[in-house]
Design a protein around this motif. Structure first.
Motif: not given
Length: 415
Positions: A245-250, A227-234, A239-242
């Protein structure tokens, strides 16, 4: 004599212990009630301290599975004013709606939007029989509290929600409109995840969650939701998408390339739109056959790789019927939706048959290619009732009214 003195001393000690124990219970009861009152007062004070209100990251569904929505809230006295990035039947994006709220002590200190406010309760109400809708919460337990951040947990579904103060000078409607525009612009369904310049896995999108489907050696498919939430620029992950082994949040969204770029320090990752191979073949001219007759029509690209547009008329009123590309079936579906206006009222497509109507979100017809040449598409109701065979065009004015229908629709491609 010594025995008598010893006995008397023991009796006195017991009486003293009783006295102490009684006193401690009494003090504990009083301090517990006082702590509850103090906590309620502190929470109310902090809620009202944000001069420009709070930004609530409002996640829906069990474990936030349907993703998050941005709701702004300003607390004053007994009232809360809300605005949302989501348009509802009675409110536009960023439009204010005011209602009552409560802070009380029950199972901890709780925040309750207990009088109806469409902007939050629309996420809490079922869409109809056997459809819970977004399964959101309107009652929350305070988990941590400061003037910089409030952490809440939904009482029913247990999702952790975060509120942060909105910066002074931020115009609510402008900010929420930016988010809504980006959410519409980024609403593709199929992506490649690239890490260090290499394609790692293909991803889907369902509501506001990325999905990754894998198949094991036995051919069993498993789908994971992120799950994610939209922001004004993305977008920002719950929770981090892993992956690998690579962790992605923003992520930052680029409309020109239809790409999310991870902006976390030290991470080289992108989520890039790709158009499914089967999508283009459904664009073209058709004959729409039904029990009412046959008309010429066209399926045009609406959202590349995701949706198509069909223009028709109902009672001489132009409408747009949107079809979805279903990658799993490599065919097209059509789900309940607003297709236009008639006599000033929203005109809906809902499935039905005879005098029966199914006015729920998410219901509709799944397409199937029954003949390859010329390509012929038949449709089946998606909710296990073979009797439902009609596209009904309905408007509501103190009751449902029928504007038109397409019974047993069949599309035959002409080019």
């Amino acid at each position: 004599m010594k025995d008598i003195k010893l006995y008397s001393l023991l009796v006195c000690l017991c009486l003293l212990m009783q006295s102490c124990l009684f006193s401690e219970d009494d003090v504990f009861d009083q301090s517990s009630a006082q702590r509850a009152i103090a906590s309620v007062n502190e929470c109310r004070e902090v809620l009202e301290s944000a001069e420009n209100g709070w930004a609530l990251k409002y996640y829906t569904g069990e474990d936030g599975v349907y993703g998050g929505f941005n709701i702004f809230a300003k607390f004053e006295g007994e009232y809360v004013t809300l605005a949302s990035e989501v348009a509802t039947p009675n409110y536009e994006v960023g439009e204010y709606s005011t209602s009552l709220f409560k802070v009380n002590s029950f199972q901890g200190t709780e925040l309750s939007f207990d009088s109806h406010n469409e902007l939050i309760h629309i996420f809490c109400e079922p869409n109809g029989y056997n459809d819970p809708g977004y399964a959101g919460d309107y009652e929350f337990i305070f988990r941590s509290l400061s003037k910089d951040k409030i952490v809440l947990t939904g009482k029913k579904h247990g999702v952790t929600l975060v509120m942060t103060p909105i910066s002074a000078g931020v115009d609510w409607k402008t900010e929420l409109t930016k988010i809504a525009v980006l959410a519409e612009d980024a609403a593709y369904n199929t992506f490649n995840l690239m890490i260090n310049g290499k394609e790692v896995v293909r991803m889907g999108r369902s509501e506001r969650a990325f999905t990754i489907t894998t198949t094991d050696g036995a051919g069993q498919m498993t789908s994971e939701s992120y799950p994610f939430i939209y922001t004004s620029d993305g977008a920002e992950m719950l929770d981090p998408l892993i992956v690998n082994g690579v962790e992605m949040s923003h992520f930052r969204w680029d409309s020109q390339t239809a790409t999310y770029t991870c902006v976390d320090d030290g991470v080289d990752a992108k989520i890039v739109f790709y158009c499914p191979e089967g999508y283009p073949k459904y664009v073209g001219n058709y004959i729409l056959q039904s029990d009412e007759g046959a008309v010429n029509c066209k399926l045009e690209e609406k959202r590349k790789g995701a949706t198509y547009s069909m223009k028709l008329t109902v009672r001489s009123v132009p409408i747009e019927l949107v079809f979805d590309y279903n990658q799993d079936t490599d065919c097209i579906d059509v789900l309940s939706q607003i297709v236009g206006k008639i006599n000033g009222f929203d005109l809906y497509f809902y499935p039905g048959y005879g005098t029966s109507l199914y006015p729920y979100a998410g219901v509709g017809f799944n397409g199937k290619v029954s003949v390859e040449d010329p390509m012929t598409i038949t449709f089946t109701y998606n909710n296990n009732n073979p009797s439902v065979n009609t596209i009904l065009f309905i408007y509501s004015n103190n009751g449902y009214y029928l504007a038109g229908s397409i019974t047993t629709p069949v599309l035959v491609k002409q080019d």
